[in-house]
Design a protein around this motif. Sequence first.
Motif, mmCIF file in Angstrom:
data_model
loop_
_atom_site.group_PDB
_atom_site.id
_atom_site.type_symbol
_atom_site.label_atom_id
_atom_site.label_comp_id
_atom_site.label_asym_id
_atom_site.label_seq_id
_atom_site.Cartn_x
_atom_site.Cartn_y
_atom_site.Cartn_z
ATOM 1 N N UNK A 71 0.834 -1.198 0.000
ATOM 2 C CA UNK A 71 0.000 0.000 0.000
ATOM 3 C C UNK A 71 0.870 1.250 0.000
ATOM 4 N N UNK A 72 1.880 1.252 0.872
ATOM 5 C CA UNK A 72 2.795 2.398 0.948
ATOM 6 C C UNK A 72 3.479 2.633 -0.392
ATOM 7 N N UNK A 73 3.994 1.559 -0.980
ATOM 8 C CA UNK A 73 4.700 1.671 -2.261
ATOM 9 C C UNK A 73 3.787 2.211 -3.348
ATOM 10 N N UNK A 74 2.561 1.673 -3.435
ATOM 11 C CA UNK A 74 1.636 2.087 -4.492
ATOM 12 C C UNK A 74 1.192 3.534 -4.322
ATOM 13 N N UNK A 75 0.879 3.923 -3.088
ATOM 14 C CA UNK A 75 0.434 5.296 -2.831
ATOM 15 C C UNK A 75 1.536 6.284 -3.183
ATOM 16 N N UNK A 76 2.776 5.967 -2.785
ATOM 17 C CA UNK A 76 3.899 6.855 -3.080
ATOM 18 C C UNK A 76 4.145 6.930 -4.591
ATOM 19 N N UNK A 77 4.085 5.783 -5.256
ATOM 20 C CA UNK A 77 4.293 5.758 -6.706
ATOM 21 C C UNK A 77 3.233 6.579 -7.425
ATOM 22 N N UNK A 78 1.972 6.387 -7.040
ATOM 23 C CA UNK A 78 0.868 7.122 -7.675
ATOM 24 C C UNK A 78 0.990 8.620 -7.418
ATOM 25 N N UNK A 79 1.272 8.977 -6.156
ATOM 26 C CA UNK A 79 1.400 10.391 -5.799
ATOM 27 C C UNK A 79 2.544 11.054 -6.563
ATOM 28 N N UNK A 80 3.660 10.364 -6.637
ATOM 29 C CA UNK A 80 4.821 10.916 -7.361
ATOM 30 C C UNK A 80 4.515 11.071 -8.847
ATOM 31 N N UNK A 81 3.802 10.104 -9.428
ATOM 32 C CA UNK A 81 3.434 10.208 -10.839
ATOM 33 C C UNK A 81 2.581 11.443 -11.090
ATOM 34 N N UNK A 82 1.589 11.641 -10.232
ATOM 35 C CA UNK A 82 0.709 12.800 -10.405
ATOM 36 C C UNK A 82 1.487 14.105 -10.256
ATOM 37 N N UNK A 83 2.315 14.182 -9.210
ATOM 38 C CA UNK A 83 3.073 15.415 -8.951
ATOM 39 C C UNK A 83 4.111 15.684 -10.033
ATOM 40 N N UNK A 84 4.858 14.654 -10.395
ATOM 41 C CA UNK A 84 5.950 14.838 -11.361
ATOM 42 C C UNK A 84 5.456 15.086 -12.784
ATOM 43 N N UNK A 85 4.298 14.468 -13.131
ATOM 44 C CA UNK A 85 3.829 14.570 -14.516
ATOM 45 C C UNK A 85 2.916 15.763 -14.771
ATOM 46 N N UNK A 105 9.171 12.131 -19.069
ATOM 47 C CA UNK A 105 9.705 10.781 -18.893
ATOM 48 C C UNK A 105 10.596 10.646 -17.660
ATOM 49 N N UNK A 106 11.506 11.600 -17.374
ATOM 50 C CA UNK A 106 12.301 11.488 -16.140
ATOM 51 C C UNK A 106 11.428 11.410 -14.881
ATOM 52 N N UNK A 107 10.336 12.153 -14.855
ATOM 53 C CA UNK A 107 9.433 12.087 -13.707
ATOM 54 C C UNK A 107 8.787 10.726 -13.571
ATOM 55 N N UNK A 108 8.453 10.123 -14.708
ATOM 56 C CA UNK A 108 7.868 8.779 -14.694
ATOM 57 C C UNK A 108 8.874 7.764 -14.156
ATOM 58 N N UNK A 109 10.148 7.922 -14.555
ATOM 59 C CA UNK A 109 11.204 7.068 -14.018
ATOM 60 C C UNK A 109 11.296 7.212 -12.500
ATOM 61 N N UNK A 110 11.395 8.453 -12.024
ATOM 62 C CA UNK A 110 11.560 8.706 -10.598
ATOM 63 C C UNK A 110 10.425 8.101 -9.786
ATOM 64 N N UNK A 111 9.195 8.285 -10.255
ATOM 65 C CA UNK A 111 8.028 7.787 -9.511
ATOM 66 C C UNK A 111 8.086 6.272 -9.342
ATOM 67 N N UNK A 112 8.527 5.573 -10.389
ATOM 68 C CA UNK A 112 8.554 4.116 -10.345
ATOM 69 C C UNK A 112 9.830 3.565 -9.724
ATOM 70 N N UNK A 113 10.723 4.428 -9.316
ATOM 71 C CA UNK A 113 11.917 4.030 -8.559
ATOM 72 C C UNK A 113 11.693 4.267 -7.069
ATOM 73 N N UNK A 114 11.118 5.404 -6.745
ATOM 74 C CA UNK A 114 10.931 5.788 -5.345
ATOM 75 C C UNK A 114 9.975 4.829 -4.626
ATOM 76 N N UNK A 115 8.893 4.423 -5.284
ATOM 77 C CA UNK A 115 7.905 3.543 -4.665
ATOM 78 C C UNK A 115 8.499 2.240 -4.137
ATOM 79 N N UNK A 116 9.162 1.437 -4.994
ATOM 80 C CA UNK A 116 9.767 0.184 -4.511
ATOM 81 C C UNK A 116 10.834 0.391 -3.443
#
Length: 467
Positions: free
Chosen positions: A149-163, A170-181
Amino acid sequence: MNKYRYLLKNIGLLTIGNFATKILSFFLVPLYTSVLTTNEYGTYDLLNTTVSVLIPILTLNTADFALRFSLEKKYDQNAVVTTGARITLVGSAILLFALVINNIFNLIPMVHRYSFFFFLMFFSQALSGIMMSYARGTDHVASLSVSSVISSVITIACNIIFLIPLRMGLPGYFWANIIGPLFQSVYLVIRMKSWRDIRINGQYGKQRREMLRYSMPMIANSISWWVNNVSDRYMVTWFCGIAANGIYSVSTKIPAILNVFQGIFDQAWALSAVKDFDSKDESGFFTVTYNTYNGLMVIVCAFIIAFDRIMARFLYADNFYVAWRYVPFLTISIVFGAMAGYIGGFFTAVKESKTFAISTTIGAIANIILNFILIPFIGALGAALATAISYIIIWIIRLLQSKKYIVLRLNLLRDCVSYMLLFVQALVLLILPETLIMYLIQFGLISIILILYKNNIYKVIHDLIKK
C-alpha cells in the motif's frame, strides 16, 4: 478447512495490499497516455523490460531461494538474508561497471542516455523483490500488504506530482517508479528488523551452495518467462517501430485487471502449496482450488474481452486507442499463465526447480518462432497471439509433468471447451463491428461459460459458508 482458511487469509491480506492500489494505478493510465508520447512510453517500457530480465541473471534469482528456504522454519534465516544481500550487492556492482563501459563507448545510446535511471530501477526492483519474498516466506504477509500500500500510494502520488504540476515528463515517470519500490524495501527492512539477520562475517558456504542449487535452474525459468512476457516488445519495435511498441505496451493495462487477481493468488498459493503439500491430494484441496481458480480466471477473462473496446475508450487517449486489438489474446495468455503458475507451486514444494525451466524454455522458444512468423504479417497482433499460444504450451507441459508429483482430478473437457469459447470471443471482437449484435454474441458466450463452472463455484461457496 484449515487449508482453505490459511489460503483465504493470505489472499485477503494480499488483496488489501494489492487490489485497491492496483486499481488506482489502472485508472491513471489515461494520465500516462495523455502526458507521455508513444515514443516516451515505448522507451520506458523497453528499459524496464530489460531490467526485468537482468535481475534474475545478476542476482542469481535470490528472490526465489529467499522465498523457498525462508518457508522452512528450521532453516538458518541468517544464511538466507546474508547470502541474498551479498549476491544483490555484487550483481548491482557488475551492472554499474557495465553501465560505465557503455557510457564511455556509447554502445547502446538509449541506455547511455538513461543510465542513471536504469541502475536505480535495477537496484530498487531487485531489493524489493528479495524483501517481498522473504516477508512472505517468514509469514509477514500483513507487513507485506502494508508495504505494498505504501509503495503504491507513493508511486501514484509521485506520478501525479511529477507529470502534472512539475511537468517532468519521462524522467518524472522514471523517478516515480523508482521511489515507490525503494520505500517498500525500507519499510520491510525496518518492520521485520532484517538488519539483525545479516552477518557480515558469516560463513554460509554449505547453505549458499544448497540455495544456489535450487535457484540457478530458476534463472533459465525466469529468462524464459521474460521471453514469453516481454521479449515481443523488442520484436514489435524491430518490425514495427518504437511508437508501435508504446501502443502495444499500453495494451497490457486492461489485461492487468486479470493480472491483479493472478498476482494476489500466486503469492498466497506458493505458501499453501509448500505448507500443505500432499502428493495424493486425499482431502481434494488441490483439485478443488485448481478448478475454482481456473473457473474464476476464465469468467473474469470473458468479461474483460467483452468490455474491451468500452474500457479502451476511457483508458487509451488518442493514438493509443488502437491498443484494444491486442487485449483479448494477452488476457487469454494470463489465464494459462495463472494455471501454469498454480501447477508450478507443486514443483516449488518438492524443490524441483529444473522442472520449471523445461516447460518455460520450450514455451519461450515457441514464442520467439511465432513472433518471427506472425509479426511481419499481422503486426503487434501477431505478438499477442504468439504470447497466448506459448502460455498454452507451458500449461500443457506442466500439467503433464505434475502427474509425477501429485494426483489432480480435473474436468479437462469442460476446461478446454471454455478456453475455446474465449478464443471465439476474441475473434468476434476483432472481426465484427461494434454493434448490438456483437455484444449479444459476447454475452451469449459468457452465459455458456458461467453455466460450465456454476456447480464448482457454488459448491465451494456453500461449503465455506456452511463451515
